[in-house]
Scaffold this motif. Structure first.
Motif, PDB file in Angstrom:
ATOM      1  N   UNK A 219      50.694  40.643  26.302  1.00 35.53           N
ATOM      2  CA  UNK A 219      49.716  41.873  27.071  1.00 35.53           C
ATOM      3  C   UNK A 219      48.681  41.990  26.294  1.00 35.53           C
ATOM      4  N   UNK A 220      48.016  41.651  26.133  1.00 32.01           N
ATOM      5  CA  UNK A 220      46.704  41.562  25.377  1.00 32.01           C
ATOM      6  C   UNK A 220      45.853  40.431  26.923  1.00 32.01           C
ATOM      7  N   UNK A 221      46.522  39.084  26.281  1.00 29.69           N
ATOM      8  CA  UNK A 221      45.877  37.750  27.529  1.00 29.69           C
ATOM      9  C   UNK A 221      45.744  38.937  28.547  1.00 29.69           C
ATOM     10  N   UNK A 222      47.057  39.262  28.928  1.00 27.42           N
ATOM     11  CA  UNK A 222      47.467  39.038  30.317  1.00 27.42           C
ATOM     12  C   UNK A 222      46.301  40.356  30.841  1.00 27.42           C
ATOM     13  N   UNK A 223      46.166  41.733  30.361  1.00 24.75           N
ATOM     14  CA  UNK A 223      45.015  42.320  30.371  1.00 24.75           C
ATOM     15  C   UNK A 223      43.724  41.818  30.624  1.00 24.75           C
ATOM     16  N   UNK A 224      43.151  40.645  29.813  1.00 19.36           N
ATOM     17  CA  UNK A 224      41.684  40.187  29.862  1.00 19.36           C
ATOM     18  C   UNK A 224      41.921  39.829  31.270  1.00 19.36           C
ATOM     19  N   UNK A 225      43.374  39.212  32.290  1.00 19.90           N
ATOM     20  CA  UNK A 225      42.387  38.430  32.923  1.00 19.90           C
ATOM     21  C   UNK A 225      42.895  39.515  34.756  1.00 19.90           C
ATOM     22  N   UNK A 226      43.690  40.423  34.289  1.00 13.99           N
ATOM     23  CA  UNK A 226      44.045  41.896  34.752  1.00 13.99           C
ATOM     24  C   UNK A 226      42.740  42.428  35.217  1.00 13.99           C
ATOM     25  N   UNK A 227      41.901  42.493  33.953  1.00 14.07           N
ATOM     26  CA  UNK A 227      40.970  43.188  33.619  1.00 14.07           C
ATOM     27  C   UNK A 227      39.571  42.206  35.238  1.00 14.07           C
ATOM     28  N   UNK A 228      39.496  41.095  34.641  1.00 12.02           N
ATOM     29  CA  UNK A 228      38.377  40.040  35.153  1.00 12.02           C
ATOM     30  C   UNK A 228      38.904  39.989  36.716  1.00 12.02           C
ATOM     31  N   UNK A 229      39.808  39.842  36.670  1.00  6.81           N
ATOM     32  CA  UNK A 229      40.747  39.859  38.695  1.00  6.81           C
ATOM     33  C   UNK A 229      40.183  41.319  38.857  1.00  6.81           C
ATOM     34  N   UNK A 230      40.516  42.714  38.178  1.00 10.24           N
ATOM     35  CA  UNK A 230      39.598  44.071  38.614  1.00 10.24           C
ATOM     36  C   UNK A 230      38.229  44.668  39.109  1.00 10.24           C
ATOM     37  N   UNK A 231      37.877  43.006  38.500  1.00  8.07           N
ATOM     38  CA  UNK A 231      36.158  43.145  37.925  1.00  8.07           C
ATOM     39  C   UNK A 231      35.782  43.006  39.754  1.00  8.07           C
ATOM     40  N   UNK A 232      36.533  41.736  39.759  1.00  7.10           N
ATOM     41  CA  UNK A 232      36.330  41.359  41.054  1.00  7.10           C
ATOM     42  C   UNK A 232      36.718  41.113  42.055  1.00  7.10           C
ATOM     43  N   UNK A 233      37.476  41.935  42.356  1.00 10.02           N
ATOM     44  CA  UNK A 233      38.424  42.617  43.612  1.00 10.02           C
ATOM     45  C   UNK A 233      37.351  44.224  43.469  1.00 10.02           C
ATOM     46  N   UNK A 234      37.315  44.805  43.039  1.00  5.49           N
ATOM     47  CA  UNK A 234      36.507  45.420  43.499  1.00  5.49           C
ATOM     48  C   UNK A 234      35.041  45.482  44.130  1.00  5.49           C
ATOM     49  N   UNK A 235      34.418  44.369  43.676  1.00 11.33           N
ATOM     50  CA  UNK A 235      33.064  44.172  44.176  1.00 11.33           C
ATOM     51  C   UNK A 235      33.534  43.951  46.056  1.00 11.33           C
ATOM     52  N   UNK A 236      34.964  43.071  45.765  1.00  7.46           N
ATOM     53  CA  UNK A 236      34.712  42.298  47.295  1.00  7.46           C
ATOM     54  C   UNK A 236      34.793  43.950  48.386  1.00  7.46           C
ATOM     55  N   UNK A 237      35.873  44.710  47.365  1.00  6.05           N
ATOM     56  CA  UNK A 237      36.126  45.959  48.283  1.00  6.05           C
ATOM     57  C   UNK A 237      34.798  46.923  48.459  1.00  6.05           C
ATOM     58  N   UNK A 238      33.630  47.156  47.697  1.00  7.67           N
ATOM     59  CA  UNK A 238      32.810  47.598  47.781  1.00  7.67           C
ATOM     60  C   UNK A 238      31.658  46.414  48.880  1.00  7.67           C
ATOM     61  N   UNK A 239      32.091  45.367  48.821  1.00 10.35           N
ATOM     62  CA  UNK A 239      30.718  44.352  49.704  1.00 10.35           C
ATOM     63  C   UNK A 239      31.802  44.833  50.855  1.00 10.35           C
ATOM     64  N   UNK A 240      33.104  45.010  51.247  1.00  8.17           N
ATOM     65  CA  UNK A 240      33.454  45.037  52.473  1.00  8.17           C
ATOM     66  C   UNK A 240      33.298  46.506  53.055  1.00  8.17           C
ATOM     67  N   UNK A 241      33.428  47.592  52.032  1.00  6.77           N
ATOM     68  CA  UNK A 241      32.756  48.614  52.654  1.00  6.77           C
ATOM     69  C   UNK A 241      33.362  49.816  52.377  1.00  6.77           C
TER      70      UNK A 241
END
Length: 302
Positions: A219-241
């Motif tokens: 779960x610690x390892x999975x959490x790091x990958x989820x964190x990276x994906x969430x940061x990227x997805x938040x940027x995509x959503x904000x980029x789309x307005x």
């Protein structure tokens, strides 16, 4: 004939020593630590208020120096290290403050997803008649692309930080559920677990003593990958307005506001894009290193 002395059993290096010897952990951890430190000290690192609009200095190139009056009326030079955007706002300060939202979203999504996924995964792994129902529902969520599911959820709620976190958590939970369920199914068949059930060990005690310790490392390892994906997805959503409101600086909406002038003033997108890429890269590298250290099957000698 002299009695042979028993050779001592080989000892495994301590966890701290293994982490300190892993190059991926060192590189990824350093990048993440720098980004976290930058987010915490944003009020001291930023040169200007990130929301301050100054039409007189619109779309200035990186390194532009302006002379402004301070609170006492004195003229002081101000250097716009990353230039300014179309409204005259300091891109350097906006990028520094934007790290806060990205890291908050990443950490919040990782913690909430793991917490919810752990509970559901334990239920699916131990309660057989609920397993099929839960997993078919999770399969249905995973069949929808994460970005489309997030957009649909945000359209239901009012755009904001909480809505973005919830919209990203929902598509990430099924991945944690599948991971935890697979661990539970493998542990449930172990002889020591069957012996514990035979002697009447209560289910909560069995889960706490035998199941949860085996889920910590994955779960610690999975959490790091989820964190990276969430940061990227938040940027995509904000980029789309449709993510964080424009008045709150995030790397995504900084790039969204600068895309109109990208050909003439590429610095509007380049600097937040570099920081976004470095953060996601650092978290992913850190996750790879933790996987190598915490999972004996993936361990590599450095």
């Amino acid at each position: 004939m002299a009695a042979t002395e028993a050779l001592p059993a080989p000892t495994r290096p301590s966890l701290v020593r293994q982490l300190s010897r892993n190059l991926s952990v060192i590189i990824g951890g350093t990048i993440v630590a720098v980004m976290v430190l930058m987010a915490i000290t944003a009020p001291y690192l930023g040169t200007r208020d990130p929301a301050e609009i100054n039409p007189s200095y619109r779309n200035k190139t990186p390194g532009y120096t302006a002379t402004i009056r301070d609170d006492e009326g004195k003229k002081v030079p101000v250097v716009y290290r990353f230039g300014t955007d179309s409204l005259g706002r300091d891109i350097y300060s906006r990028v520094i403050y934007g790290a806060r939202i990205s890291l908050i979203v990443g950490l919040a999504v990782a913690l909430i997803s793991i917490s919810i996924g752990l509970v559901i995964g334990l239920i699916a792994g131990y309660i057989r008649w609920l397993d099929g129902l839960i997993m078919r529902f999770m399969d249905g969520l995973m069949a929808i692309p994460a970005i489309l599911l997030a957009i649909g959820l945000i359209s239901v709620f009012r755009a904001g930080l909480l809505a973005v976190v919830v919209a990203i958590v929902v598509p990430e939970v099924p991945r944690v559920v599948r991971l935890v369920r697979s661990i539970v199914l493998s542990i449930r068949e172990e002889p020591y677990v069957e012996s514990a059930l035979t002697v009447g060990t209560p289910m909560p005690q069995l889960i706490i003593r035998h199941v949860l310790p085996n889920t910590v490392a994955p779960l610690i390892v999975q959490g790091t990958f989820i964190c990276a994906a969430a940061i990227l997805l938040e940027a995509i959503l904000s980029f789309l307005g449709i993510g964080i409101p424009p008045e709150i600086p995030t790397w995504g909406n900084i790039m969204a506001e600068g895309r109109t002038f990208f050909r003439v003033f590429p610095h509007n997108i380049m600097f937040p894009g570099v920081f976004l890429a470095l953060t996601v890269l650092g978290v992913n590298i850190l996750g790879d290193g933790l996987r190598d250290v915490l999972d004996p099957k993936m361990e590599r000698r450095l």
